[in-house]
Design a protein around this motif. Structure first.
Motif, mmCIF file in Angstrom:
data_model
loop_
_atom_site.group_PDB
_atom_site.id
_atom_site.type_symbol
_atom_site.label_atom_id
_atom_site.label_comp_id
_atom_site.label_asym_id
_atom_site.label_seq_id
_atom_site.Cartn_x
_atom_site.Cartn_y
_atom_site.Cartn_z
ATOM 1 N N ALA A 177 0.814 -1.209 0.000
ATOM 2 C CA ALA A 177 0.000 0.000 0.000
ATOM 3 C C ALA A 177 0.852 1.266 0.000
ATOM 4 N N ASP A 178 0.242 2.374 -0.423
ATOM 5 C CA ASP A 178 0.907 3.668 -0.330
ATOM 6 C C ASP A 178 1.230 3.983 1.126
ATOM 7 N N ILE A 179 2.344 4.666 1.336
ATOM 8 C CA ILE A 179 2.681 5.138 2.666
ATOM 9 C C ILE A 179 2.921 6.642 2.610
ATOM 10 N N TYR A 180 2.845 7.278 3.776
ATOM 11 C CA TYR A 180 2.917 8.729 3.859
ATOM 12 C C TYR A 180 3.971 9.132 4.878
ATOM 13 N N ILE A 181 4.667 10.226 4.580
ATOM 14 C CA ILE A 181 5.695 10.725 5.482
ATOM 15 C C ILE A 181 5.643 12.245 5.477
ATOM 16 N N THR A 182 5.829 12.856 6.636
ATOM 17 C CA THR A 182 5.803 14.310 6.687
ATOM 18 C C THR A 182 7.125 14.866 6.170
ATOM 19 N N GLU A 183 7.080 16.107 5.714
ATOM 20 C CA GLU A 183 8.292 16.755 5.209
ATOM 21 C C GLU A 183 9.383 16.784 6.266
ATOM 22 N N MET A 184 8.986 17.050 7.527
ATOM 23 C CA MET A 184 9.957 17.134 8.612
ATOM 24 C C MET A 184 10.580 15.776 8.903
ATOM 25 N N ASP A 185 9.744 14.730 8.967
ATOM 26 C CA ASP A 185 10.262 13.381 9.221
ATOM 27 C C ASP A 185 11.199 12.935 8.110
ATOM 28 N N LYS A 186 10.833 13.240 6.861
ATOM 29 C CA LYS A 186 11.681 12.816 5.741
ATOM 30 C C LYS A 186 13.047 13.463 5.829
ATOM 31 N N VAL A 219 -1.155 15.726 7.430
ATOM 32 C CA VAL A 219 -1.092 14.269 7.483
ATOM 33 C C VAL A 219 -2.329 13.717 8.193
ATOM 34 N N ALA A 220 -2.881 12.636 7.659
ATOM 35 C CA ALA A 220 -4.067 12.017 8.257
ATOM 36 C C ALA A 220 -3.743 11.512 9.666
ATOM 37 N N PRO A 221 -4.687 11.600 10.601
ATOM 38 C CA PRO A 221 -4.408 11.240 11.995
ATOM 39 C C PRO A 221 -4.183 9.750 12.239
ATOM 40 N N ASP A 261 13.793 -3.734 12.441
ATOM 41 C CA ASP A 261 12.988 -4.347 11.378
ATOM 42 C C ASP A 261 11.533 -3.884 11.431
ATOM 43 N N VAL A 262 10.909 -4.011 12.605
ATOM 44 C CA VAL A 262 9.496 -3.645 12.729
ATOM 45 C C VAL A 262 9.325 -2.139 12.614
ATOM 46 N N GLY A 263 10.281 -1.369 13.172
ATOM 47 C CA GLY A 263 10.192 0.084 13.078
ATOM 48 C C GLY A 263 10.197 0.568 11.643
ATOM 49 N N ALA A 264 11.131 0.055 10.845
ATOM 50 C CA ALA A 264 11.172 0.436 9.427
ATOM 51 C C ALA A 264 9.924 -0.018 8.691
ATOM 52 N N ALA A 265 9.351 -1.133 9.132
ATOM 53 C CA ALA A 265 8.189 -1.697 8.449
ATOM 54 C C ALA A 265 6.943 -0.834 8.607
ATOM 55 N N ILE A 266 6.700 -0.282 9.802
ATOM 56 C CA ILE A 266 5.407 0.355 10.071
ATOM 57 C C ILE A 266 5.368 1.832 9.699
ATOM 58 N N LEU A 267 6.519 2.450 9.448
ATOM 59 C CA LEU A 267 6.559 3.877 9.125
ATOM 60 C C LEU A 267 5.659 4.191 7.930
ATOM 61 N N GLY A 268 4.738 5.142 8.119
ATOM 62 C CA GLY A 268 3.944 5.655 7.010
ATOM 63 C C GLY A 268 2.659 4.917 6.714
ATOM 64 N N TYR A 269 2.465 3.746 7.335
ATOM 65 C CA TYR A 269 1.232 2.997 7.075
ATOM 66 C C TYR A 269 0.077 3.554 7.903
ATOM 67 N N GLN A 270 -1.134 3.154 7.543
ATOM 68 C CA GLN A 270 -2.338 3.642 8.207
ATOM 69 C C GLN A 270 -3.048 2.516 8.939
ATOM 70 N N GLU A 271 -3.966 2.903 9.807
ATOM 71 C CA GLU A 271 -4.779 1.912 10.517
ATOM 72 C C GLU A 271 -5.454 0.979 9.506
ATOM 73 N N ILE A 292 -2.563 5.070 18.397
ATOM 74 C CA ILE A 292 -3.010 5.551 19.700
ATOM 75 C C ILE A 292 -2.683 7.031 19.882
ATOM 76 N N TYR A 293 -1.508 7.399 19.425
ATOM 77 C CA TYR A 293 -1.062 8.797 19.551
ATOM 78 C C TYR A 293 -0.205 9.145 18.344
ATOM 79 N N GLN A 294 -0.532 10.282 17.750
ATOM 80 C CA GLN A 294 0.286 10.802 16.650
ATOM 81 C C GLN A 294 0.630 12.250 16.977
ATOM 82 N N PRO A 295 1.906 12.618 17.019
ATOM 83 C CA PRO A 295 2.291 13.984 17.398
ATOM 84 C C PRO A 295 1.598 15.067 16.587
ATOM 85 N N GLU A 296 1.518 14.883 15.266
ATOM 86 C CA GLU A 296 0.965 15.933 14.406
ATOM 87 C C GLU A 296 -0.501 16.195 14.700
ATOM 88 N N SER A 297 -1.290 15.120 14.902
ATOM 89 C CA SER A 297 -2.723 15.312 15.165
ATOM 90 C C SER A 297 -2.970 15.936 16.527
#
Length: 303
Positions: A177-186, A219-221, A261-271, A292-297
């Motif tokens: 699936a598509d993944i999303y990343i904020t300009e700051m995180d990138k 970015v979507a919450p 491994d898991v950290g790199a895997a989940i970056l940018g995915y959605q619920e 559960i918590y997203q800093p941007e939202s």
């Protein structure tokens, strides 16, 4: 999760060597493999002259060799990458003919390209294919390779680094699936990649390059951004983790480095997104259950 999944792994054991020999004795597999006899002879000699259980060093002479596995962790083929100057030739075989027709070849090509361009830093990847090998030609063309030259007995296809990155950003190379990343995180993660080391770096760079970049305020919450807390399912295990930068990692507290491994895997995915990913040398199924918590939202743009 019906999309094909392949992982490439560098360790070659004696049992792998025996599997390779079986494949190379199958005329359906070797029909268009020009050096199948010499490769088979090399494997037989490697088995005979050493009793060591791990033969990786023997297979990496003159190039890099990888076994290809499907999502059930069964070996289905192999890839060899041979880099000469800025160019890297890819040789690929799906040896388990029972898996033919499931598009594992294209998935294996994409994994090989990831290593060639993002790990070995090749400028061009070349594939030399017999013109009658229509299955392989279609797989490479489907991945974006272009014809460079041809003779009655050989077609040379190529892919440049620039074209690879463009196709990656356009989503052509993605098998999930598509993944999303904020300009700051990138920006922060790209700086991190320049100075860090580790096996997950190639996968992380691949994900950053293919991600859709969004403004932090847009970015979507339900997207997993850096410093998010996430409820996920790892196979049958329920876990709550925070995705953090390496200096803040503490696995005992559930703080996973983005370089894990898991950290790199989940970056940018959605619920609701599900991912097959190689974790500790085996394929794991990861489901993003809830952010559960997203800093941007929460308006915390400084994290």
């Amino acid at each position: 999760m019906n999309k094909p999944f392949v992982s490439l792994r560098p360790e070659i054991t004696r049992s792998h060597a025996l599997i390779l020999m079986d494949w190379l004795e199958d005329e359906r597999v070797t029909r268009y493999l020009s050096d199948s006899r010499s490769v088979s002879g090399f494997i037989a000699q490697a088995i005979d002259r050493t009793q060591m259980p791990i033969l990786t060093h023997l297979f990496n002479q003159g190039g890099r060799f990888f076994m290809a596995y499907d999502r059930n962790d069964s070996p289905v083929g192999f890839v060899r990458l041979v880099k000469t100057g800025p160019d890297c030739e890819i040789v690929l075989v799906i040896g388990d003919h029972d898996t033919w027709g499931r598009r594992l070849g294209a998935s294996t090509i994409r994994e090989g390209l990831k290593l060639a361009f993002l790990d070995m830093r090749a400028e061009t990847v070349i594939a030399k294919i017999h013109p009658d090998n229509t299955r392989s030609l279609k797989a490479f063309q489907r991945c974006g390779f272009l014809l460079k030259s041809e003779t009655p007995t050989l077609q040379s296809l190529h892919m440049t680094s620039g074209r690879y990155l463009r196709l990656l950003r356009e989503g052509v190379m993605a098998a999930s699936a598509d993944i999303y990343i904020t300009e700051m995180d990138k920006a922060r993660l790209q700086s991190l990649i320049e100075f860090e080391q580790g096996p997950a770096l190639v996968d992380l760079e691949h994900e950053i390059e293919r991600a859709i970049v969004v403004d932090p305020q847009q970015v979507a919450p339900d997207v997993v951004t850096m410093n998010s807390r996430v409820a996920l399912q790892l196979d049958d295990e329920e876990k709550e983790v925070a995705l953090v930068y390496p200096e803040d990692a503490d696995e005992r507290s559930g703080k996973l480095s983005v370089l894990s491994d898991v950290g790199a895997a989940i970056l940018g995915y959605q619920e609701g997104d599900a991912i097959d990913w190689m974790v500790s040398d085996r394929t794991r199924h990861i489901l993003i259950e809830r952010v559960i918590y997203q800093p941007e939202s929460s308006g915390h743009f400084h994290l």
